[in-house]
Scaffold this active site. Sequence first.
Site, PDB file in Angstrom:
ATOM      1  CG  HIS A  59      15.640  11.468  28.351  1.00  0.00           C
ATOM      2  ND1 HIS A  59      17.004  11.288  28.398  1.00  0.00           N
ATOM      3  CD2 HIS A  59      15.145  10.293  27.879  1.00  0.00           C
ATOM      4  CE1 HIS A  59      17.307  10.072  27.971  1.00  0.00           C
ATOM      5  NE2 HIS A  59      16.194   9.435  27.647  1.00  0.00           N
ATOM      6  CD  GLU A  60      11.704   9.053  29.217  1.00  0.00           C
ATOM      7  OE1 GLU A  60      11.523   8.414  28.163  1.00  0.00           O
ATOM      8  OE2 GLU A  60      12.654   8.799  29.981  1.00  0.00           O
ATOM      9  CB  CYS A  93      19.078   7.006  27.345  1.00  0.00           C
ATOM     10  SG  CYS A  93      17.670   6.494  26.351  1.00  0.00           S
ATOM     11  CG  LEU A  94      16.287   2.433  30.782  1.00  0.00           C
ATOM     12  CD1 LEU A  94      14.883   1.911  31.060  1.00  0.00           C
ATOM     13  CD2 LEU A  94      17.288   1.748  31.696  1.00  0.00           C
ATOM     14  CD  GLN A 108      13.453   4.599  26.022  1.00  0.00           C
ATOM     15  OE1 GLN A 108      12.677   5.179  26.766  1.00  0.00           O
ATOM     16  NE2 GLN A 108      14.714   4.370  26.347  1.00  0.00           N
ATOM     17  N   GLY A 133      12.730   6.703  33.723  1.00  0.00           N
ATOM     18  CA  GLY A 133      11.688   7.020  32.747  1.00  0.00           C
ATOM     19  C   GLY A 133      11.777   6.090  31.553  1.00  0.00           C
ATOM     20  CG  HIS A 181      13.007   8.497  24.124  1.00  0.00           C
ATOM     21  ND1 HIS A 181      13.903   7.806  23.344  1.00  0.00           N
ATOM     22  CD2 HIS A 181      13.528   8.493  25.380  1.00  0.00           C
ATOM     23  CE1 HIS A 181      14.921   7.405  24.101  1.00  0.00           C
ATOM     24  NE2 HIS A 181      14.723   7.814  25.343  1.00  0.00           N
TER      25      HIS A 181
HETATM   26 CO    CO Z   1      15.835   7.525  27.036  1.00  0.00          CO
END
Ligand code: CO
Length: 164
Positions: A131-132, A89-90, A50, A45, A135
Amino acid sequence: MRKKVRVYGDEVLRKSAEEVKNIDKNITRLLKNMTDTLKDEHGVGLSAPQVGVLKRVFIAIDSNRNKIITAINPKLVDEKDKEIDVEGCLSFPEIFFSIQRAKKVVLEAFDEKGKKFLIETDGILARCFQHEIDHLNGKLIIDYASDVEKEFWKEKLNNLHKNK
Ligand code: CO
Protein backbone atom coordinates in the site's frame (compact mmCIF):
# COMPACT_ATOMS: atom_id res chain seq x y z
CA MET A 1 5.49 18.10 14.56
CA ARG A 2 2.16 16.71 13.44
CA LYS A 3 1.34 17.40 9.78
CA LYS A 4 -1.98 17.58 8.00
CA VAL A 5 -2.71 14.34 6.12
CA ARG A 6 -3.62 15.05 2.50
CA VAL A 7 -6.92 13.48 1.46
CA TYR A 8 -8.11 12.04 -1.83
CA GLY A 9 -8.55 14.81 -4.38
CA ASP A 10 -5.25 16.46 -3.43
CA GLU A 11 -2.99 16.47 -6.51
CA VAL A 12 0.14 15.59 -4.54
CA LEU A 13 -1.23 12.08 -3.92
CA ARG A 14 -1.15 11.40 -7.68
CA LYS A 15 2.49 12.34 -8.23
CA SER A 16 5.44 9.99 -8.29
CA ALA A 17 7.90 10.54 -5.41
CA GLU A 18 11.65 11.04 -5.93
CA GLU A 19 14.46 8.79 -4.70
CA VAL A 20 16.22 10.01 -1.57
CA LYS A 21 19.87 10.83 -2.39
CA ASN A 22 21.11 11.84 1.06
CA ILE A 23 19.65 11.19 4.47
CA ASP A 24 20.09 14.79 5.61
CA LYS A 25 18.39 16.98 8.20
CA ASN A 26 15.34 17.42 5.96
CA ILE A 27 14.79 13.66 5.83
CA THR A 28 15.35 13.30 9.58
CA ARG A 29 12.81 16.05 10.23
CA LEU A 30 10.39 14.48 7.74
CA LEU A 31 10.62 11.11 9.54
CA LYS A 32 10.00 12.75 12.92
CA ASN A 33 6.97 14.62 11.56
CA MET A 34 5.61 11.48 9.89
CA THR A 35 5.99 9.49 13.14
CA ASP A 36 4.15 12.18 15.11
CA THR A 37 1.40 12.25 12.49
CA LEU A 38 1.00 8.46 12.30
CA LYS A 39 0.72 8.17 16.10
CA ASP A 40 -1.76 11.02 16.24
CA GLU A 41 -3.91 9.50 13.49
CA HIS A 42 -3.66 5.94 14.88
CA GLY A 43 -2.66 4.62 11.47
CA VAL A 44 -0.57 1.56 10.60
CA GLY A 45 1.42 3.19 7.82
CA LEU A 46 2.13 6.59 6.29
CA SER A 47 3.99 7.68 3.17
CA ALA A 48 5.76 11.01 2.64
CA PRO A 49 3.40 12.16 -0.17
CA GLN A 50 0.53 11.97 2.33
CA VAL A 51 2.15 14.82 4.26
CA GLY A 52 2.88 16.66 1.01
CA VAL A 53 6.52 15.62 0.53
CA LEU A 54 7.39 13.84 -2.74
CA LYS A 55 10.21 11.65 -1.43
CA ARG A 56 10.41 7.84 -1.51
CA VAL A 57 9.91 7.34 2.22
CA PHE A 58 7.32 5.52 4.29
CA ILE A 59 6.89 4.37 7.87
CA ALA A 60 4.90 1.40 9.13
CA ILE A 61 4.04 0.00 12.52
CA ASP A 62 5.38 -3.50 13.07
CA SER A 63 3.05 -4.65 15.84
CA ASN A 64 4.80 -8.03 16.23
CA ARG A 65 8.09 -6.39 17.12
CA ASN A 66 6.46 -3.30 18.61
CA LYS A 67 8.47 -0.84 16.55
CA ILE A 68 8.12 1.60 13.71
CA ILE A 69 9.81 0.57 10.48
CA THR A 70 11.40 3.37 8.47
CA ALA A 71 11.74 2.57 4.77
CA ILE A 72 13.74 4.87 2.51
CA ASN A 73 13.86 4.11 -1.25
CA PRO A 74 11.87 0.92 -0.63
CA LYS A 75 11.21 -1.83 -3.14
CA LEU A 76 9.62 -5.26 -3.13
CA VAL A 77 12.15 -7.91 -4.13
CA ASP A 78 9.78 -10.86 -3.82
CA GLU A 79 6.02 -11.48 -3.68
CA LYS A 80 4.19 -14.76 -3.07
CA ASP A 81 0.56 -15.88 -3.19
CA LYS A 82 -2.51 -13.66 -3.29
CA GLU A 83 -5.03 -12.63 -0.69
CA ILE A 84 -8.07 -10.33 -0.66
CA ASP A 85 -8.70 -8.19 2.40
CA VAL A 86 -10.42 -4.97 3.39
CA GLU A 87 -8.11 -1.99 3.36
CA GLY A 88 -8.28 1.61 4.50
CA CYS A 89 -6.03 4.64 4.13
CA LEU A 90 -5.56 7.84 6.15
CA SER A 91 -6.14 9.74 2.89
CA PHE A 92 -9.60 8.09 2.61
CA PRO A 93 -11.03 8.51 6.12
CA GLU A 94 -13.83 6.06 6.96
CA ILE A 95 -13.72 4.44 3.52
CA PHE A 96 -12.67 0.83 2.88
CA PHE A 97 -12.11 -1.25 -0.24
CA SER A 98 -11.48 -4.98 -0.78
CA ILE A 99 -8.10 -5.34 -2.43
CA GLN A 100 -6.19 -8.32 -3.71
CA ARG A 101 -2.49 -8.16 -2.90
CA ALA A 102 0.46 -10.48 -2.47
CA LYS A 103 0.18 -12.45 0.77
CA LYS A 104 3.91 -12.58 1.48
CA VAL A 105 6.51 -10.06 0.43
CA VAL A 106 10.17 -9.27 0.88
CA LEU A 107 10.90 -5.57 1.28
CA GLU A 108 14.30 -4.06 0.64
CA ALA A 109 14.92 -0.51 1.88
CA PHE A 110 17.31 1.75 3.76
CA ASP A 111 16.75 2.76 7.38
CA GLU A 112 17.16 6.25 8.90
CA LYS A 113 20.92 5.65 9.23
CA GLY A 114 21.28 4.67 5.59
CA LYS A 115 21.70 0.97 6.32
CA LYS A 116 20.13 -1.43 3.83
CA PHE A 117 17.76 -4.03 5.28
CA LEU A 118 15.43 -6.80 4.14
CA ILE A 119 12.15 -7.77 5.82
CA GLU A 120 10.22 -10.88 4.90
CA THR A 121 6.65 -10.68 6.16
CA ASP A 122 3.01 -11.53 5.57
CA GLY A 123 -0.42 -10.45 6.84
CA ILE A 124 -1.12 -6.81 7.67
CA LEU A 125 2.49 -5.69 7.40
CA ALA A 126 2.94 -7.20 3.92
CA ARG A 127 -0.26 -5.47 2.82
CA CYS A 128 0.91 -2.22 4.37
CA PHE A 129 4.26 -2.35 2.51
CA GLN A 130 2.47 -2.78 -0.83
CA HIS A 131 0.00 0.00 0.00
CA GLU A 132 2.74 2.48 0.98
CA ILE A 133 4.87 1.73 -2.09
CA ASP A 134 1.77 2.41 -4.20
CA HIS A 135 1.60 5.86 -2.58
CA LEU A 136 5.17 6.57 -3.74
CA ASN A 137 4.01 5.88 -7.30
CA GLY A 138 0.85 7.99 -7.05
CA LYS A 139 -1.39 4.93 -6.83
CA LEU A 140 -4.30 4.85 -4.39
CA ILE A 141 -6.73 2.27 -2.98
CA ILE A 142 -9.59 3.60 -5.11
CA ASP A 143 -7.67 2.46 -8.21
CA TYR A 144 -8.40 -1.14 -7.17
CA ALA A 145 -12.08 -0.55 -6.38
CA SER A 146 -14.94 -2.04 -8.37
CA ASP A 147 -17.73 0.17 -9.72
CA VAL A 148 -20.04 -1.32 -7.10
CA GLU A 149 -17.69 -0.28 -4.30
CA LYS A 150 -17.24 3.22 -5.73
CA GLU A 151 -21.01 3.57 -5.93
CA PHE A 152 -21.38 2.34 -2.34
CA TRP A 153 -18.91 4.98 -1.05
CA LYS A 154 -19.99 7.70 -3.47
CA GLU A 155 -21.32 10.14 -0.88
CA LYS A 156 -18.29 9.90 1.38
CA LEU A 157 -15.94 10.20 -1.61
CA ASN A 158 -17.74 13.33 -2.81
CA ASN A 159 -17.50 14.83 0.66
CA LEU A 160 -13.74 14.30 0.69
CA HIS A 161 -13.48 16.44 -2.45
CA LYS A 162 -15.73 19.11 -0.97
CA ASN A 163 -13.97 19.38 2.39
CA LYS A 164 -10.57 19.79 0.84
CO1 CO B 1 -2.64 5.09 2.35
